[in-house]
Design a protein around this motif. Structure first.
Motif, PDB file in Angstrom:
ATOM      1  N   MET A 194     -10.189  -1.337  12.096  1.00 44.74           N
ATOM      2  CA  MET A 194      -9.812  -2.626  12.694  1.00 44.74           C
ATOM      3  C   MET A 194      -9.104  -2.453  14.031  1.00 44.74           C
ATOM      4  O   MET A 194      -8.633  -3.432  14.613  1.00 44.74           O
ATOM      5  CB  MET A 194      -8.906  -3.397  11.729  1.00 44.74           C
ATOM      6  CG  MET A 194      -9.535  -3.722  10.404  1.00 44.74           C
ATOM      7  SD  MET A 194      -8.413  -4.646   9.352  1.00 44.74           S
ATOM      8  CE  MET A 194      -9.183  -4.405   7.761  1.00 44.74           C
ATOM      9  N   GLY A 195      -8.985  -1.208  14.495  1.00 47.84           N
ATOM     10  CA  GLY A 195      -8.280  -0.962  15.745  1.00 47.84           C
ATOM     11  C   GLY A 195      -6.787  -0.828  15.560  1.00 47.84           C
ATOM     12  O   GLY A 195      -6.019  -0.959  16.516  1.00 47.84           O
ATOM     13  N   LEU A 196      -6.338  -0.540  14.326  1.00 51.10           N
ATOM     14  CA  LEU A 196      -4.910  -0.393  14.040  1.00 51.10           C
ATOM     15  C   LEU A 196      -4.547   1.093  13.977  1.00 51.10           C
ATOM     16  O   LEU A 196      -5.403   1.959  13.769  1.00 51.10           O
ATOM     17  CB  LEU A 196      -4.555  -1.068  12.713  1.00 51.10           C
ATOM     18  CG  LEU A 196      -4.812  -2.575  12.627  1.00 51.10           C
ATOM     19  CD1 LEU A 196      -4.517  -3.089  11.229  1.00 51.10           C
ATOM     20  CD2 LEU A 196      -3.971  -3.330  13.654  1.00 51.10           C
ATOM     21  N   ASP A 197      -3.261   1.374  14.156  1.00 46.63           N
ATOM     22  CA  ASP A 197      -2.734   2.728  14.003  1.00 46.63           C
ATOM     23  C   ASP A 197      -2.166   2.855  12.592  1.00 46.63           C
ATOM     24  O   ASP A 197      -1.249   2.120  12.216  1.00 46.63           O
ATOM     25  CB  ASP A 197      -1.652   3.015  15.039  1.00 46.63           C
ATOM     26  CG  ASP A 197      -2.205   3.014  16.455  1.00 46.63           C
ATOM     27  OD1 ASP A 197      -3.311   3.531  16.657  1.00 46.63           O
ATOM     28  OD2 ASP A 197      -1.529   2.474  17.360  1.00 46.63           O
ATOM     29  N   VAL A 198      -2.701   3.788  11.822  1.00 49.34           N
ATOM     30  CA  VAL A 198      -2.349   3.930  10.410  1.00 49.34           C
ATOM     31  C   VAL A 198      -1.693   5.287  10.183  1.00 49.34           C
ATOM     32  O   VAL A 198      -2.128   6.303  10.731  1.00 49.34           O
ATOM     33  CB  VAL A 198      -3.605   3.802   9.513  1.00 49.34           C
ATOM     34  CG1 VAL A 198      -3.222   3.870   8.040  1.00 49.34           C
ATOM     35  CG2 VAL A 198      -4.347   2.502   9.820  1.00 49.34           C
ATOM     36  N   LEU A 199      -0.643   5.296   9.365  1.00 51.61           N
ATOM     37  CA  LEU A 199       0.029   6.538   8.962  1.00 51.61           C
ATOM     38  C   LEU A 199      -0.132   6.691   7.461  1.00 51.61           C
ATOM     39  O   LEU A 199       0.267   5.815   6.690  1.00 51.61           O
ATOM     40  CB  LEU A 199       1.509   6.498   9.330  1.00 51.61           C
ATOM     41  CG  LEU A 199       2.367   7.673   8.826  1.00 51.61           C
ATOM     42  CD1 LEU A 199       1.894   8.999   9.418  1.00 51.61           C
ATOM     43  CD2 LEU A 199       3.843   7.450   9.140  1.00 51.61           C
ATOM     44  N   LEU A 200      -0.748   7.792   7.037  1.00 48.20           N
ATOM     45  CA  LEU A 200      -0.903   8.108   5.618  1.00 48.20           C
ATOM     46  C   LEU A 200       0.021   9.259   5.255  1.00 48.20           C
ATOM     47  O   LEU A 200      -0.037  10.328   5.873  1.00 48.20           O
ATOM     48  CB  LEU A 200      -2.356   8.479   5.308  1.00 48.20           C
ATOM     49  CG  LEU A 200      -2.633   9.111   3.936  1.00 48.20           C
ATOM     50  CD1 LEU A 200      -2.233   8.169   2.811  1.00 48.20           C
ATOM     51  CD2 LEU A 200      -4.095   9.507   3.800  1.00 48.20           C
ATOM     52  N   LEU A 201       0.870   9.052   4.250  1.00 47.83           N
ATOM     53  CA  LEU A 201       1.775  10.081   3.768  1.00 47.83           C
ATOM     54  C   LEU A 201       1.401  10.419   2.328  1.00 47.83           C
ATOM     55  O   LEU A 201       1.465   9.553   1.445  1.00 47.83           O
ATOM     56  CB  LEU A 201       3.227   9.590   3.839  1.00 47.83           C
ATOM     57  CG  LEU A 201       3.745   9.248   5.244  1.00 47.83           C
ATOM     58  CD1 LEU A 201       5.096   8.554   5.162  1.00 47.83           C
ATOM     59  CD2 LEU A 201       3.854  10.499   6.096  1.00 47.83           C
ATOM     60  N   ALA A 202       0.994  11.654   2.092  1.00 44.85           N
ATOM     61  CA  ALA A 202       0.598  12.101   0.756  1.00 44.85           C
ATOM     62  C   ALA A 202       1.691  12.975   0.162  1.00 44.85           C
ATOM     63  O   ALA A 202       2.076  13.978   0.754  1.00 44.85           O
ATOM     64  CB  ALA A 202      -0.716  12.879   0.833  1.00 44.85           C
ATOM     65  N   ASP A 203       2.189  12.580  -0.999  1.00 44.85           N
ATOM     66  CA  ASP A 203       3.322  13.274  -1.625  1.00 44.85           C
ATOM     67  C   ASP A 203       3.017  13.505  -3.113  1.00 44.85           C
ATOM     68  O   ASP A 203       3.034  12.564  -3.888  1.00 44.85           O
ATOM     69  CB  ASP A 203       4.576  12.411  -1.458  1.00 44.85           C
ATOM     70  CG  ASP A 203       5.845  13.082  -1.963  1.00 44.85           C
ATOM     71  OD1 ASP A 203       5.842  14.321  -2.073  1.00 44.85           O
ATOM     72  OD2 ASP A 203       6.811  12.384  -2.251  1.00 44.85           O
ATOM     73  N   SER A 204       2.723  14.696  -3.516  1.00 42.62           N
ATOM     74  CA  SER A 204       2.623  15.897  -2.728  1.00 42.62           C
ATOM     75  C   SER A 204       1.260  16.520  -2.958  1.00 42.62           C
ATOM     76  O   SER A 204       0.728  16.448  -4.059  1.00 42.62           O
ATOM     77  CB  SER A 204       3.759  16.838  -3.111  1.00 42.62           C
ATOM     78  OG  SER A 204       3.368  18.015  -3.713  1.00 42.62           O
ATOM     79  N   THR A 205       0.726  17.131  -1.910  1.00 46.52           N
ATOM     80  CA  THR A 205      -0.605  17.730  -2.018  1.00 46.52           C
ATOM     81  C   THR A 205      -0.608  18.937  -2.959  1.00 46.52           C
ATOM     82  O   THR A 205      -1.663  19.334  -3.450  1.00 46.52           O
ATOM     83  CB  THR A 205      -1.122  18.153  -0.639  1.00 46.52           C
ATOM     84  OG1 THR A 205      -0.172  19.028  -0.018  1.00 46.52           O
ATOM     85  CG2 THR A 205      -1.323  16.927   0.253  1.00 46.52           C
ATOM     86  N   SER A 206       0.569  19.498  -3.239  1.00 41.13           N
ATOM     87  CA  SER A 206       0.649  20.616  -4.199  1.00 41.13           C
ATOM     88  C   SER A 206       0.242  20.151  -5.593  1.00 41.13           C
ATOM     89  O   SER A 206      -0.442  20.871  -6.329  1.00 41.13           O
ATOM     90  CB  SER A 206       2.066  21.179  -4.238  1.00 41.13           C
ATOM     91  OG  SER A 206       2.401  21.807  -3.031  1.00 41.13           O
TER      92      SER A 206
END
Length: 581
Positions: free
Chosen positions: A327-339
């Motif tokens: 959509m033309g937005l700036d998105v931040l994805l935080l994955a907790d935790s990849t371990s």
């Protein structure tokens, strides 16, 4: 065509072996029928008339011979307006609705609609009859919180289409037809506000993928100045238990200058996830003054849930991130935790009896992690706008050992490494990012030469500190002692921030640039100091002035007054040196 069916011939934990008739495909969704229950599963391997499925529910009570029904569809999520503010499990079931209907103890095999079919949205058309459109192009939009949620040509429709009909401005439910488009063969497709997309297939409805260069301002000084993250880039936050990973994620979620935040709790302890669910709705969004949840999506999967759901939660989160990026937005994805996600892969691999790699992780661990982070990026969309998805994952290495396979596999693909230190956390130095072990491949908005000089001061000051632990302060020259005090000064006034202070919790780009110039002035000045006590007194005064300065609003009378005091103190001691010469 009736769906394929099968029956269970083997059970090993959450891995079920099924004999089947008909045609099936990799990553297809299947349901194990147990009385009234329909246990959702995913095909992970296909053999000769045998399929191996990971079950997203507890397999307790299943037995050989139980019936299996294949859906003919890949594991997918529903995309459309109404996603923001939601709390989903890894399979996109809305948890608040589940709790309201079933209470604290959720039964197996329950699926709820991800989006409300009955809610009306005010649709405003943008495309016109006769327009030529392609996948991802805008047909219209509806208001969703502070954003205009784009209603786009579904991503699974390749080629060019002609708009035959477009709905007039008005209120519609998400499944009502809002447009009709005709393909090059003359077939007409009815478009609604919602469609499904397979979670393990990246969305590629864009013109070009651009190398990320523009810094993503997180308003955490140590990150933005020393270890910047690019908008559309990748970073990881490894650290032992208690080093502050979750707190740092909260700060980034609140203050990073992005439009949408997606938090994927993929296998963390239930206590941490409950804390996340309690605190996020209470956090005020500095951007709007409203609750932060209005532009946040939480994908919730704790370590007490079935391991197969951890993998699903990671892919669900990144697919939702790609959707809002379109959509033309700036998105931040935080994955907790990849371990925890990697541990789930290890368990699945063991049950499939695959040849294990290092520490029993599967041999394809690196490629899976790389595939996940590669779904980030800065894209030029088909509409001509730009959208970005920045991915940051925490890693929880046992004992803080950064040499273990998950951390090392992550380091090979990310653009920034924000290594947390338990020693710094125990010393109450927040953020507890270690300034001498962390790194970034991205460029900061502050000149790299100045950053390198400051980092060199930190490194040399740390060496003096190590030497002082052996020979004591008395065995250190006044020059080395001053170098040590400068490194401690930089650490305390710039690398650390008070997350509970209204002003110091977030430092914008302009303020960081201005303050760093003053800090650099202190680091570059050769002060005339006759004794270590005099040196300690000077740097204690400078440190307190800078900390008070950090708490003052920029361009306020206090801010200017403290800056004048700093300048005066620096000038006094540098002038003494000049007079002696």
């Amino acid at each position: 065509m009736s769906p394929s069916t099968g029956k269970i011939v083997g059970i090993s934990g959450n891995m079920v072996t099924v004999e089947f008739d008909g045609n099936i495909m990799q990553n297809e969704v299947a349901y194990i029928l147990k009385g009234e229950e329909r246990l959702k599963s995913e095909i992970v391997r296909i053999g000769d008339s045998v399929a191996f499925m990971q079950v997203f529910e507890s397999t307790k009570g299943l037995k050989i011979g139980d019936k299996v029904e294949f859906s003919g569809e890949l594991l997918s999520v529903q995309l459309g307006p109404g996603l923001l503010g939601q709390v989903y499990d890894g399979l996109q079931n809305p948890l608040p609705d589940l709790a309201e209907e079933y209470g604290f103890f959720l039964p197996r095999g329950v699926e709820l609609k991800a989006l409300d079919d009955e809610r009306k949205w005010k649709f405003t058309p943008v495309a016109n009859k006769g327009d030529t459109v392609i996948q991802g192009m805008l047909l219209g939009h509806v208001p969703e919180g502070i954003f205009e949620h784009a209603i786009m040509v579904p991503f699974h429709l390749p080629g060019e289409y002609t708009v035959e009909d477009i709905a007039a401005e008005g209120e519609y439910a998400i499944k009502e037809t809002i447009a009709k488009i005709k393909d090059e063969k003359g077939n007409t497709h009815e478009i609604s506000m919602t469609f499904n997309w397979p979670v393990k297939i990246p969305i590629e409805a864009y013109r070009d993928k651009i190398v990320p260069e523009e810094p993503l301002v997180t308003q955490a000084r140590i990150i933005d100045t020393f270890f910047p993250v690019a908008k559309g880039g990748t970073f990881c936050i490894p650290g032992p238990f208690g080093a502050g990973k979750t707190v740092l994620q909260h700060i980034l979620s609140r203050h990073a200058q992005v439009d949408v935040v997606i938090v994927a709790a993929c296998g963390e302890r239930a206590g941490e996830v409950v804390e996340l669910l309690r605190e996020f709705p209470e956090l005020e969004d500095p951007r709007t003054g409203k609750t932060l949840m209005e532009r946040t999506i939480i994908i919730c999967n704790t370590s007490s849930m079935p391991v197969a759901a951890r993998e699903a939660s990671v892919y669900t989160a990144v697919t939702l991130g790609e959707y809002y990026k379109q959509m033309g937005l700036d998105v931040l994805l935080l994955a907790d935790s990849t371990s925890r996600w990697a541990q789930a892969m290890r368990e699945l691999s063991g049950r499939l009896e695959e040849i294990p790699g290092e520490e029993a992780f599967p041999a394809y661990l690196e490629s899976r992690i790389a595939e996940f982070y590669e779904r980030s990026g800065l894209m030029e969309l088909n509409s001509g706008e730009y959208g970005s998805l920045t991915i940051g994952g925490t890693v929880s290495p046992a004992g803080g050992n950064f040499e273990e396979p998950v951390t090392q596999a992550t380091l090979k693909v990310v653009g920034a490494f924000l290594g947390l230190s338990r020693d710094r956390a125990n010393a109450r130095r927040f953020p507890s990012i270690h300034p001498l072990e962390s790194w970034s491949k991205y460029e900061s908005f502050i000149d790299q030469k100045n950053i390198d000089e400051a980092t060199d001061k930190l490194r040399r000051g740390n060496d003096v500190n190590q030497m002082m632990m052996v020979v004591g302060e008395e065995g250190t020259s006044i020059e080395d002692f001053q170098l040590y005090l400068k490194s401690e000064f930089l650490d305390s006034v710039y690398l650390q921030q008070n997350a509970f202070d209204e002003v110091d919790a977030a430092t914008n780009k302009e303020r960081q640039t201005h303050v760093f110039q003053r800090v650099q002035q202190v680091l570059d000045t050769d002060f005339h100091l006759e004794s270590k006590d005099q040196a300690r007194d000077l740097f204690n005064r400078l440190r307190q002035l800078f900390i008070d300065w950090n708490y003052a609003k920029m361009d306020s009378p206090d801010f200017k007054q403290i800056e004048e005091s700093i300048e005066k103190l620096i000038k006094e001691h540098s002038e003494n040196e000049e007079n002696l010469q």
